[in-house]
Design a protein around this motif. Sequence first.
Motif, PDB file in Angstrom:
ATOM      1  N   MET A   1       0.799  -1.104   0.053  1.00  0.00           N
ATOM      2  CA  MET A   1       0.038   0.204   0.303  1.00  0.00           C
ATOM      3  C   MET A   1       1.139   1.344  -0.155  1.00  0.00           C
ATOM      4  N   SER A   2       0.567   1.893  -0.593  1.00  0.00           N
ATOM      5  CA  SER A   2       1.656   3.580  -0.436  1.00  0.00           C
ATOM      6  C   SER A   2       0.899   4.442   0.446  1.00  0.00           C
ATOM      7  N   GLU A   3       2.840   5.298   1.192  1.00  0.00           N
ATOM      8  CA  GLU A   3       1.787   6.299   1.710  1.00  0.00           C
ATOM      9  C   GLU A   3       1.199   7.305   1.171  1.00  0.00           C
ATOM     10  N   ILE A   4       0.033   8.075   2.656  1.00  0.00           N
ATOM     11  CA  ILE A   4      -0.346   8.812   2.133  1.00  0.00           C
ATOM     12  C   ILE A   4       0.647  10.152   2.990  1.00  0.00           C
ATOM     13  N   LYS A   5       0.595  10.609   1.487  1.00  0.00           N
ATOM     14  CA  LYS A   5       1.567  12.566   2.054  1.00  0.00           C
ATOM     15  C   LYS A   5       1.004  13.045   3.000  1.00  0.00           C
ATOM     16  N   THR A   6       1.018  13.602   4.060  1.00  0.00           N
ATOM     17  CA  THR A   6       0.626  14.469   4.835  1.00  0.00           C
ATOM     18  C   THR A   6       1.339  15.536   4.664  1.00  0.00           C
ATOM     19  N   ILE A   7       0.645  16.687   4.969  1.00  0.00           N
ATOM     20  CA  ILE A   7       1.026  18.239   4.948  1.00  0.00           C
ATOM     21  C   ILE A   7       0.667  18.938   5.983  1.00  0.00           C
ATOM     22  N   ASN A   8       1.126  19.866   6.909  1.00  0.00           N
ATOM     23  CA  ASN A   8       0.215  20.622   7.624  1.00  0.00           C
ATOM     24  C   ASN A   8       0.290  22.208   6.619  1.00  0.00           C
ATOM     25  N   ALA A   9      -0.857  22.575   6.913  1.00  0.00           N
ATOM     26  CA  ALA A   9      -1.762  24.394   7.097  1.00  0.00           C
ATOM     27  C   ALA A   9      -0.386  25.272   6.601  1.00  0.00           C
ATOM     28  N   ASP A  10       0.907  25.180   7.082  1.00  0.00           N
ATOM     29  CA  ASP A  10       1.773  26.447   7.318  1.00  0.00           C
ATOM     30  C   ASP A  10       2.317  25.823   5.871  1.00  0.00           C
ATOM     31  N   GLU A  11       2.946  24.418   5.822  1.00  0.00           N
ATOM     32  CA  GLU A  11       3.574  23.654   4.775  1.00  0.00           C
ATOM     33  C   GLU A  11       3.346  24.324   3.599  1.00  0.00           C
ATOM     34  N   ALA A  12       1.543  23.746   3.312  1.00  0.00           N
ATOM     35  CA  ALA A  12       1.071  24.569   1.651  1.00  0.00           C
ATOM     36  C   ALA A  12       1.040  25.648   1.707  1.00  0.00           C
ATOM     37  N   TYR A  13       0.795  26.598   2.427  1.00  0.00           N
ATOM     38  CA  TYR A  13       0.749  28.136   2.749  1.00  0.00           C
ATOM     39  C   TYR A  13       2.361  28.463   1.925  1.00  0.00           C
ATOM     40  N   GLN A  14       3.860  27.910   2.461  1.00  0.00           N
ATOM     41  CA  GLN A  14       5.013  28.025   2.179  1.00  0.00           C
ATOM     42  C   GLN A  14       5.005  27.360   0.383  1.00  0.00           C
ATOM     43  N   MET A  15       4.104  26.401   0.444  1.00  0.00           N
ATOM     44  CA  MET A  15       4.194  25.752  -1.548  1.00  0.00           C
ATOM     45  C   MET A  15       3.429  26.473  -2.057  1.00  0.00           C
ATOM     46  N   VAL A  16       2.178  26.972  -1.516  1.00  0.00           N
ATOM     47  CA  VAL A  16       1.428  27.959  -2.696  1.00  0.00           C
ATOM     48  C   VAL A  16       2.492  29.100  -2.814  1.00  0.00           C
ATOM     49  N   ASN A  19       4.436  28.935  -4.984  1.00  0.00           N
ATOM     50  CA  ASN A  19       4.034  28.701  -6.766  1.00  0.00           C
ATOM     51  C   ASN A  19       4.495  27.095  -6.681  1.00  0.00           C
ATOM     52  N   LYS A  20       4.309  26.032  -6.579  1.00  0.00           N
ATOM     53  CA  LYS A  20       4.589  24.486  -6.440  1.00  0.00           C
ATOM     54  C   LYS A  20       3.859  23.200  -5.925  1.00  0.00           C
ATOM     55  N   CYS A  21       2.625  24.580  -5.728  1.00  0.00           N
ATOM     56  CA  CYS A  21       1.447  23.626  -6.191  1.00  0.00           C
ATOM     57  C   CYS A  21       0.235  24.315  -6.509  1.00  0.00           C
ATOM     58  N   ASN A  22      -0.603  22.809  -6.514  1.00  0.00           N
ATOM     59  CA  ASN A  22      -2.040  23.177  -7.156  1.00  0.00           C
ATOM     60  C   ASN A  22      -2.869  22.481  -5.927  1.00  0.00           C
ATOM     61  N   LEU A  23      -3.541  23.366  -5.319  1.00  0.00           N
ATOM     62  CA  LEU A  23      -4.398  23.455  -4.572  1.00  0.00           C
ATOM     63  C   LEU A  23      -5.899  23.607  -4.870  1.00  0.00           C
ATOM     64  N   ILE A  24      -6.189  22.093  -4.019  1.00  0.00           N
ATOM     65  CA  ILE A  24      -7.627  21.899  -4.986  1.00  0.00           C
ATOM     66  C   ILE A  24      -8.387  21.772  -2.974  1.00  0.00           C
ATOM     67  N   VAL A  71      -0.217  18.926  -6.536  1.00  0.00           N
ATOM     68  CA  VAL A  71      -1.248  18.505  -6.611  1.00  0.00           C
ATOM     69  C   VAL A  71      -1.827  17.842  -4.828  1.00  0.00           C
ATOM     70  N   VAL A  72      -2.228  19.235  -4.029  1.00  0.00           N
ATOM     71  CA  VAL A  72      -2.207  19.863  -2.533  1.00  0.00           C
ATOM     72  C   VAL A  72      -4.594  19.311  -2.555  1.00  0.00           C
ATOM     73  N   LEU A  73      -4.724  18.488  -1.849  1.00  0.00           N
ATOM     74  CA  LEU A  73      -5.993  17.886  -1.532  1.00  0.00           C
ATOM     75  C   LEU A  73      -6.368  19.043   0.137  1.00  0.00           C
ATOM     76  N   PHE A  74      -7.880  19.485   0.051  1.00  0.00           N
ATOM     77  CA  PHE A  74      -8.135  19.758   1.324  1.00  0.00           C
ATOM     78  C   PHE A  74      -9.793  19.836   1.458  1.00  0.00           C
ATOM     79  N   ILE A  96       0.864  13.819  -4.886  1.00  0.00           N
ATOM     80  CA  ILE A  96      -0.154  14.498  -4.625  1.00  0.00           C
ATOM     81  C   ILE A  96       0.054  14.966  -2.713  1.00  0.00           C
ATOM     82  N   SER A  97      -1.035  15.321  -2.578  1.00  0.00           N
ATOM     83  CA  SER A  97      -0.621  15.046  -0.610  1.00  0.00           C
ATOM     84  C   SER A  97      -1.811  15.839  -0.337  1.00  0.00           C
ATOM     85  N   HIS A  98      -2.487  16.036   1.054  1.00  0.00           N
ATOM     86  CA  HIS A  98      -3.564  15.788   1.878  1.00  0.00           C
ATOM     87  C   HIS A  98      -3.422  17.482   2.485  1.00  0.00           C
ATOM     88  N   ILE A  99      -4.160  18.178   3.221  1.00  0.00           N
ATOM     89  CA  ILE A  99      -3.609  19.133   4.564  1.00  0.00           C
ATOM     90  C   ILE A  99      -4.714  18.519   5.328  1.00  0.00           C
TER      91      ILE A  99
END
Length: 114
Positions: A1-16, A19-24, A71-74, A96-99
């Motif tokens: 089974m593949s590992e689910i990549k999880t990031i926190n909101a601050d990491e996602a904000y930095q990526m945005v 300009n390193k991600c698609n926030l969905i 791709v970062v989902l939330f 792909i990851s999620h917040i």
Amino acid sequence: MSEIKTINADEAYQMVQENKCNLIDIRELNELELTGKVEGANHIPMGNLETLLDPNSDVFKNGQIDIDKEVVLFCAGGVRSEMSVKSLTEKGFKNISHIEGGFGSISNSSFKIV
């Protein structure tokens, strides 16, 4: 089974910011209407993800989503986005990851809610 990549909101904000991600946002439209939306996030409800995150779909063809960026989902709390990452990963989707904590943690971070 593949590992689910999880990031926190601050990491996602930095990526945005870099300009390193698609926030969905995968919440339903009525959820956005009740709580607001994250400025700059794309809205693709969970039920439409598998269809619209196909590289041959219009969201890629018209440049709404950049296939070369992560791709970062939330969702509201993180459960639906985690399930979506798992499902899409099992179908071969990469980068792909999620917040963690979803919109709840996003609303307590540097993201602007409109």
